[in-house]
Design an enzyme around this catalytic site. Structure first.
Site, mmCIF file in Angstrom:
data_model
loop_
_atom_site.group_PDB
_atom_site.id
_atom_site.type_symbol
_atom_site.label_atom_id
_atom_site.label_comp_id
_atom_site.label_asym_id
_atom_site.label_seq_id
_atom_site.Cartn_x
_atom_site.Cartn_y
_atom_site.Cartn_z
ATOM 1 N N SER A 129 98.160 0.768 66.459
ATOM 2 C CA SER A 129 97.383 1.321 65.354
ATOM 3 C C SER A 129 95.954 1.535 65.803
ATOM 4 O O SER A 129 95.458 0.834 66.691
ATOM 5 C CB SER A 129 97.404 0.359 64.157
ATOM 6 O OG SER A 129 96.481 0.767 63.150
ATOM 7 N N TYR A 142 96.398 -7.891 60.322
ATOM 8 C CA TYR A 142 97.068 -6.711 60.878
ATOM 9 C C TYR A 142 96.310 -6.196 62.097
ATOM 10 O O TYR A 142 96.910 -5.938 63.153
ATOM 11 C CB TYR A 142 97.152 -5.620 59.811
ATOM 12 C CG TYR A 142 97.704 -4.307 60.303
ATOM 13 C CD1 TYR A 142 99.082 -4.130 60.473
ATOM 14 C CD2 TYR A 142 96.863 -3.231 60.585
ATOM 15 C CE1 TYR A 142 99.590 -2.929 60.918
ATOM 16 C CE2 TYR A 142 97.372 -2.032 61.034
ATOM 17 C CZ TYR A 142 98.735 -1.875 61.202
ATOM 18 O OH TYR A 142 99.243 -0.676 61.645
ATOM 19 N N LYS A 146 97.659 -5.980 65.991
ATOM 20 C CA LYS A 146 97.785 -4.724 66.724
ATOM 21 C C LYS A 146 96.940 -4.733 68.000
ATOM 22 O O LYS A 146 97.301 -4.108 69.005
ATOM 23 C CB LYS A 146 97.415 -3.541 65.826
ATOM 24 C CG LYS A 146 98.438 -3.264 64.735
ATOM 25 C CD LYS A 146 99.815 -2.971 65.310
ATOM 26 C CE LYS A 146 100.812 -2.554 64.260
ATOM 27 N NZ LYS A 146 102.145 -2.222 64.821
#
Length: 248
Positions: A129, A142, A146
């Site tokens: 991401s 998150y 990533k």
């Protein structure tokens, strides 16, 4: 000769878009998802093989690998995207994010390594991401996961190179999927977005096209790389800041 690809998290969204593109490229695709119903429905559309696969569960990964005798391409697309400020993240939530977004990639790369090495030109593409590169309020677990997944790509690239396996990544920006509560319908264009230089959100097909390249022989000398696919969003951060600080 039939070549095989496996995509995790392929029941919908980016994963399904990738599975569709690889099917169009001539691969027989193992369509995997933790939701067996989604996997079966997607595989039926694509003519692939459905497998239930929970990437956070070592036994589930091992069982799936035992059902895949040959493999040329592995795409680790499964992931979760919880919104939670750092002060509110529970230990259980933090561990689950890393179990799926990071450990899941590792487990699958380990489990399918033998098949990819036997292929001779095996390729792994992991979906990370743009959040691996820039922080944003509310996505701390998150973003951290990533960033870890992006380094795992580089580590695997140097360790798997002697086995003839290339490992690369794709880092999407804002993609219009079920996760944004407005999936793209067949024949529909992604919605417009003024904050992105190219003027629109990405669709799953935009991500899938880069995966297709990285999986192909055209990328035969490319490994350890992560390609950002964000329509120019990260390159436009100063303009976004200027817009945000202008008086109303």
């Amino acid at each position: 000769m039939t070549r095989y690809a496996l995509v995790t998290g392929a029941g919908q969204g980016i994963g399904y878009g990738i599975a569709k593109r690889l099917t169009d490229d001539g691969y027989h695709v193992y369509v995997t998802d933790y939701d067996e119903g989604l996997a079966k429905a997607a595989a039926a559309k694509l003519g692939g093989t459905a497998l239930r696969l929970d990437v956070s569960d070592p036994q589930s990964v091992k069982d799936a690998a035992g059902k895949v005798p040959e493999l040329s391409v592995l795409v680790n697309s499964a992931g979760i995207y919880p919104w939670s400020p750092l002060l509110e993240i529970s230990v259980e939530e933090f561990d689950r994010v890393f179990a799926i977004n990071v450990r899941g990639n590792l487990l699958c790369m380990q489990a399918f390594h033998r098949q990819l090495a036997a292929d001779g030109t095996g390729a792994i593409v992991n979906i990370t991401s743009m959040s691996a590169l820039v922080p944003a309020v509310g996505v701390g677990s998150y973003a951290a996961s990533k960033a870890a997944a992006a380094m795992l790509i580089q580590q695997a690239a140097i360790e798997f190179a002697p086995d003839g396996i290339r490992v690369n990544g794709v880092a999407p920006g804002s993609v219009q999927t079920e996760g944004t509560n407005r999936p793209i319908q067949d024949g529909e264009e992604p919605q417009k977005a003024a904050f992105i230089p190219l003027g629109r959100l990405a669709g799953p097909a935009d991500i899938a096209s880069i995966v297709s390249f990285l999986a192909s022989g055209d990328a035969g000398y490319v490994t350890g790389q992560s390609i950002v696919v964000d329509g120019g969003f990260l390159s436009n951060t100063f303009a976004l800041y200027r817009h945000a600080t202008q008086p109303a």
